[in-house]
Design an enzyme around this catalytic site. Structure first.
Site, PDB file in Angstrom:
ATOM      1  CG  ASP A  41      -1.941  -1.161   1.126  1.00 47.85           C
ATOM      2  OD1 ASP A  41      -2.353  -1.512   0.003  1.00 47.85           O
ATOM      3  OD2 ASP A  41      -2.293  -1.721   2.177  1.00 47.85           O
ATOM      4  CE  LYS A  92      -4.099  -6.310   0.343  1.00 51.66           C
ATOM      5  NZ  LYS A  92      -4.827  -5.189  -0.289  1.00 51.66           N
ATOM      6  CG  ASP A 150      -7.379  -6.564  -2.570  1.00 51.55           C
ATOM      7  OD1 ASP A 150      -8.529  -6.984  -2.787  1.00 51.55           O
ATOM      8  OD2 ASP A 150      -7.086  -5.873  -1.571  1.00 51.55           O
ATOM      9  CE  LYS A 167     -11.462  -5.748  -1.018  1.00 52.37           C
ATOM     10  NZ  LYS A 167     -10.147  -5.103  -1.131  1.00 52.37           N
ATOM     11  CG  ASP A 195     -19.807  -4.894 -14.052  1.00 48.61           C
ATOM     12  OD1 ASP A 195     -20.998  -4.981 -14.417  1.00 48.61           O
ATOM     13  OD2 ASP A 195     -19.081  -3.930 -14.350  1.00 48.61           O
ATOM     14  CB  THR A 218     -13.038  -6.463   8.065  1.00 46.49           C
ATOM     15  OG1 THR A 218     -12.075  -5.862   7.217  1.00 46.49           O
ATOM     16  CG2 THR A 218     -12.889  -7.960   8.035  1.00 46.49           C
ATOM     17  NE  ARG A 232      -1.920   0.402   7.875  1.00 49.14           N
ATOM     18  CZ  ARG A 232      -3.131   0.761   8.273  1.00 49.14           C
ATOM     19  NH1 ARG A 232      -3.382   2.023   8.546  1.00 49.14           N
ATOM     20  NH2 ARG A 232      -4.094  -0.116   8.398  1.00 49.14           N
TER      21      ARG A 232
HETATM   22  O1  C5P Z   1      -1.604  -2.069   6.932  1.00 50.71           O
HETATM   23  P1  C5P Z   1      -2.512  -3.235   7.193  1.00 50.71           P
HETATM   24  O2  C5P Z   1      -1.783  -4.443   7.734  1.00 50.71           O
HETATM   25  O3  C5P Z   1      -3.707  -2.838   8.035  1.00 50.71           O
HETATM   26  O4  C5P Z   1      -3.051  -3.624   5.753  1.00 50.71           O
HETATM   27  C1  C5P Z   1      -3.968  -4.638   5.550  1.00 50.71           C
HETATM   28  C2  C5P Z   1      -4.284  -4.727   4.089  1.00 50.71           C
HETATM   29  O5  C5P Z   1      -5.380  -5.597   3.925  1.00 50.71           O
HETATM   30  C3  C5P Z   1      -4.685  -3.415   3.422  1.00 50.71           C
HETATM   31  O6  C5P Z   1      -4.258  -3.479   2.068  1.00 50.71           O
HETATM   32  C4  C5P Z   1      -6.200  -3.425   3.517  1.00 50.71           C
HETATM   33  O7  C5P Z   1      -6.811  -2.685   2.493  1.00 50.71           O
HETATM   34  C5  C5P Z   1      -6.466  -4.911   3.327  1.00 50.71           C
HETATM   35  N1  C5P Z   1      -7.724  -5.380   3.828  1.00 50.71           N
HETATM   36  C6  C5P Z   1      -8.134  -5.228   5.144  1.00 50.71           C
HETATM   37  N2  C5P Z   1      -9.344  -5.743   5.540  1.00 50.71           N
HETATM   38  C7  C5P Z   1     -10.095  -6.373   4.645  1.00 50.71           C
HETATM   39  C8  C5P Z   1      -9.688  -6.544   3.336  1.00 50.71           C
HETATM   40  C9  C5P Z   1      -8.490  -6.030   2.953  1.00 50.71           C
HETATM   41  O8  C5P Z   1      -7.438  -4.666   5.961  1.00 50.71           O
HETATM   42  N3  C5P Z   1     -11.228  -6.904   5.034  1.00 50.71           N
END
Ligand code: C5P
Length: 229
Positions: free
Chosen positions: A9, A31, A58, A60, A63, A114, A206
């Site tokens: 990210d 990812k 990713d 998602k 359509d 989530t 992160r």
């Molecule tokens: O930085 P962090 O560990 O929170 O990143 C988690 C990754 O997983 C991010 O790319 C976030 O968009 C993704 N994600 C999430 N919860 C979800 C689906 C995807 O945190 N339900």
């Protein structure tokens, strides 16, 4: 390939390259989300693959079945290893996605995001069952469409395995080490706990990408996830 997926990210491609340069001697699973993909496109995915890494794209998709099938046919040529759709697109859409993608690439579905609370689900989607019931319903539908698994919270892995099968994959974000700040994640789990709860893959952003020494943290997480509690 380790089953720890690093969420790339970053805002700019240059930052991603700087990060991947730390892993020149390793093959890791990464990812690529909408932000990076829309900014850098399929060519950049090829560049990541050429460095020897696995890619979970990713995007998602959601359509009409025909559009998703055709899009998946194109994605199948990118060389990615895992792709996803929204289960809310329905059984026919998921079957069409599988058709377009073929059987070689892992295809998983998002059940309820989530970020969706039970209250918001009831208000926005007019679903009257509980959030867990909705997640289980979508997981079963995903299995019926012959997809490989779902993205979910580590806290949902066990109930999803029980409702589907043990080889139905659960790919789980929301992972933090005890030393980490939770940031915007609410319900978090450690890598070891995720293993105990039955996660097949964990997605970590992160805690690795913003660490002072990302490589050390990556290997620590891989180790902790493998060992469990
Ligand atoms: O930085 P962090 O560990 O929170 O990143 C988690 C990754 O997983 C991010 O790319 C976030 O968009 C993704 N994600 C999430 N919860 C979800 C689906 C995807 O945190 N339900």
């Amino acid at each position: 390939m380790e089953k720890v997926i690093v969420a790339l990210d970053f805002e700019y491609k240059e930052e991603v390259i700087k990060f991947l340069d730390l892993f020149k001697d390793e093959s890791i699973y990464v990812k690529v989300g909408m932000e990076l993909y829309y900014q850098s496109g399929p060519e950049f995915i090829k560049e990541i693959k050429d460095r020897g890494h696995n890619v979970f794209l990713d995007l998602k998709l959601h359509d009409i079945p025909n559009t998703v099938e055709r899009a998946m046919r194109i994605i199948s040529k990118f060389g990615v290893d895992m792709v996803n759709v929204h289960a809310a697109g329905g059984l026919e859409m998921m079957k069409a996605a599988r058709n377009g993608l073929g059987n070689e690439i892992l295809l998983i579905a998002v059940t309820q995001l989530t970020s969706t609370s039970e209250k918001a689900m009831k208000r926005d989607q007019l679903i009257s069952v509980s959030l867990n019931e909705s997640v289980i319903h979508y997981a079963k539908l995903t299995k019926e469409a012959e997809l490989d698994g779902v993205v979910c919270s580590p806290l949902e892995s066990r109930m999803i395995h029980e409702a589907t099968s043990n080889d139905f994959l659960t790919v789980t974000p929301g992972i933090r080490l005890s030393t980490n700040d939770k940031q915007d994640q609410v319900r978090i789990t450690s890598p070891a706990k995720a293993n105990t709860l039955g996660s097949d893959y964990i997605v970590v952003g992160r805690p690795i990408t913003r660490a002072a020494n990302p490589k050390d943290v990556y290997f620590h997480i891989v180790d902790e996830f493998k060992k469990g509690e």
